[in-house]
Design a protein around this motif. Structure first.
Motif, PDB file in Angstrom:
ATOM      1  N   UNK A 149       0.814  -1.228   0.000  1.00  0.00           N
ATOM      2  CA  UNK A 149       0.000   0.000   0.000  1.00  0.00           C
ATOM      3  C   UNK A 149       0.848   1.280   0.000  1.00  0.00           C
ATOM      4  N   UNK A 194      -6.208   2.159  -3.563  1.00  0.00           N
ATOM      5  CA  UNK A 194      -6.580   0.828  -3.093  1.00  0.00           C
ATOM      6  C   UNK A 194      -7.239   0.928  -1.719  1.00  0.00           C
ATOM      7  N   UNK A 195      -6.691   1.767  -0.884  1.00  0.00           N
ATOM      8  CA  UNK A 195      -7.176   1.839   0.488  1.00  0.00           C
ATOM      9  C   UNK A 195      -8.564   2.444   0.593  1.00  0.00           C
ATOM     10  N   UNK A 196      -8.966   3.267  -0.359  1.00  0.00           N
ATOM     11  CA  UNK A 196     -10.279   3.898  -0.231  1.00  0.00           C
ATOM     12  C   UNK A 196     -11.316   3.313  -1.177  1.00  0.00           C
ATOM     13  N   UNK A 225     -15.976  -1.906  -2.294  1.00  0.00           N
ATOM     14  CA  UNK A 225     -16.160  -3.226  -2.880  1.00  0.00           C
ATOM     15  C   UNK A 225     -17.037  -4.021  -1.937  1.00  0.00           C
ATOM     16  N   UNK A 276     -14.241  -3.536   3.463  1.00  0.00           N
ATOM     17  CA  UNK A 276     -13.539  -2.273   3.260  1.00  0.00           C
ATOM     18  C   UNK A 276     -14.469  -1.120   3.578  1.00  0.00           C
ATOM     19  N   UNK A 277     -13.993  -0.108   4.278  1.00  0.00           N
ATOM     20  CA  UNK A 277     -14.851   1.042   4.533  1.00  0.00           C
ATOM     21  C   UNK A 277     -15.241   1.698   3.214  1.00  0.00           C
ATOM     22  N   UNK A 317     -15.498   6.357   5.051  1.00  0.00           N
ATOM     23  CA  UNK A 317     -14.213   7.065   5.042  1.00  0.00           C
ATOM     24  C   UNK A 317     -14.393   8.516   5.491  1.00  0.00           C
TER      25      UNK A 317
END
Lengths: 118, 311
Positions: free
Chosen positions: A45, A96-98, A101, A105-106, A111
């Protein structure tokens, strides 16, 4: 010996010793910009492109950093140790982190809550 | 409770980027016992109170993550039966010869719809836990070295097709659903905790687009005091911690998550409760995961790295 690190997108700057990674020094100095993950070269990441400056690197996951990436200084910030002032661009990890899906995942709404403290 | 069929998690093979760095972490910081090295250079470790030869195998590779996760089954007749059941269910299986892993019998390997390789085996040399079986002492020097968990307890894997994975584990391998998290819109199951025993989880899955990912391997401690001590030992050794010490609402486990030197997440935890197969599963909504304290009960919030960082 301390070197200056510059994140090009934001102009954020911080000092980094030769024995600490670009990522750990950022987190230690309370700066933001590079996503912080496993800090062991495994999760990918914290991928950045070093656009200027000398550095040494340690082994990192080939799954996230190809031979081509390595040749172009696209590396994981947790495995990069400066040997001079360094400037960098943040690559895909942030997206990728935000991304939303299925799964845990937040989502974007979550977020905003995380960042806005609502 | 009659313990038959699939007994328990048996071993996990992890990929590490630097073998000796990995060994130092699992042996000297976590406090596992090194039990062997093979011709391929793989290193075998066990927790002090485990009786079988190995539970964690480290393989140096150019990426981090998990090669396979295995369960021990009651005996060879059970292994043959489950192999046949898997094939009848429509899954391809492969026999790995005895001795391919040190001190380990034949393994039946198959790939599940989440993209992970799972193995079953019936035999592994019992090297003991360092205590005699007749009138034993309660602990040994090995139980006081490093964090010293008593066993490899479970793993959490990330991958697609969690609904199919649940069906396979429950209908073929005899697991049951203990807890689950629903998707953000209340649809489907985004995460499941499965048991083949009296434990809150022997394996867990989270729906995730990339196949075959490792979220964490988990190691059991016996008290909250030991979890706090684990936090001290991790910090003394500058091991990066993800979350904790805290308690999950889900499973009620008391926990710390951290990363090994190659970025593979591991957990040191205690607690939970003792479910039976007839219990109604516990359900968490997506809101319940965060605001309801499912993930972090004291803080009642989501942790982005915990939900998104995998190897």
């Amino acid at each position: 010996m301390q070197h200056q690190v510059t994140i090009e997108e934001t102009g954020e700057q911080y000092r980094c010793g030769e024995q600490e990674s670009l990522l750990v020094a950022m987190a230690r100095s309370g700066r933001r910009g590079i996503p912080v993950g496993c800090r062991g070269g495994g999760c990918g990441v914290c991928k950045v492109e070093v656009t200027g400056g000398a550095f040494e690197k340690r082994v990192m996951s080939r799954e996230h950093v190809s031979a081509d990436d390595l040749a172009c200084d696209r590396v994981l910030a947790c495995r990069v140790f400066p040997r001079g002032d360094v400037s960098l661009k943040v690559l895909g990890g942030m997206h990728k982190a935000v991304c939303t899906s299925a799964g845990l995942r937040p989502g974007l709404q979550t977020k905003q809550k995380l960042n806005g403290g609502v | 409770m009659a313990m038959t069929g699939v007994l328990r998690p048996g071993h996990a093979q992890l990929r590490v980027l630097d073998l000796e760095e990995g060994v130092r972490h699992y042996r000297d910081v976590l406090g596992m016992v090194e039990t062997g090295r093979d011709e391929q250079g793989r290193v075998y470790l066990k927790c002090w109170d485990e009786r079988d030869h190995n539970s964690v195998i480290l393989r140096e590779a150019d990426s981090a993550g998990i090669d396979f996760f295995a369960f021990k089954v009651l005996d060879e007749a059970t292994l043959d039966q489950l192999e046949g059941d898997l094939q009848a269910y429509g899954l391809g299986t492969e026999r790995i010869p005895a001795g391919e892993l040190l001190e380990t019998g034949e393994r039946v390997r198959f790939t599940i719809p989440s993209g992970h390789q799972i193995e079953l085996y019936a035999k592994k040399t019992q090297v003991g836990n360092g205590l005699q079986v007749l009138n034993p002492a309660p602990w040994t020097p090995a139980s006081e070295k490093g964090i010293a968990p008593v066993r490899l307890d479970h793993c959490l894997l990330y991958g697609p097709n969690v609904a199919e994975v649940k069906k396979l584990f429950c209908e073929v391998l005899g697991f049951y659903l203990v807890e689950r998290v629903l998707g953000p819109e209340g649809e489907g199951e985004a995460a499941i905790w499965l048991s083949c025993s009296h434990k809150v989880h022997d394996i867990a899955f989270v729906e995730h687009p990339e196949p075959g990912k490792l979220h964490h391997l988990s190691f059991l401690l016996e008290s909250w005091e030991e979890v706090l001590r684990a936090g001290d030992i991790l910090s003394m050794n500058k091991v990066p911690i993800d979350i904790g010490p805290t308690r999950h609402g889900i499973t009620r486990g008391c926990t710390i998550y951290a990363w090994d030197p190659s970025g593979n997440r591991f957990e040191t935890f205690m607690g939970g409760y003792q479910p039976y197969p007839d219990y109604e599963p516990t359900t968490w909504t997506f809101e319940g995961l965060g605001a309801g304290g499912g993930l972090d009960y004291p803080q009642r919030k989501l942790h982005e790295t915990f939900l998104t960082v995998v190897t």
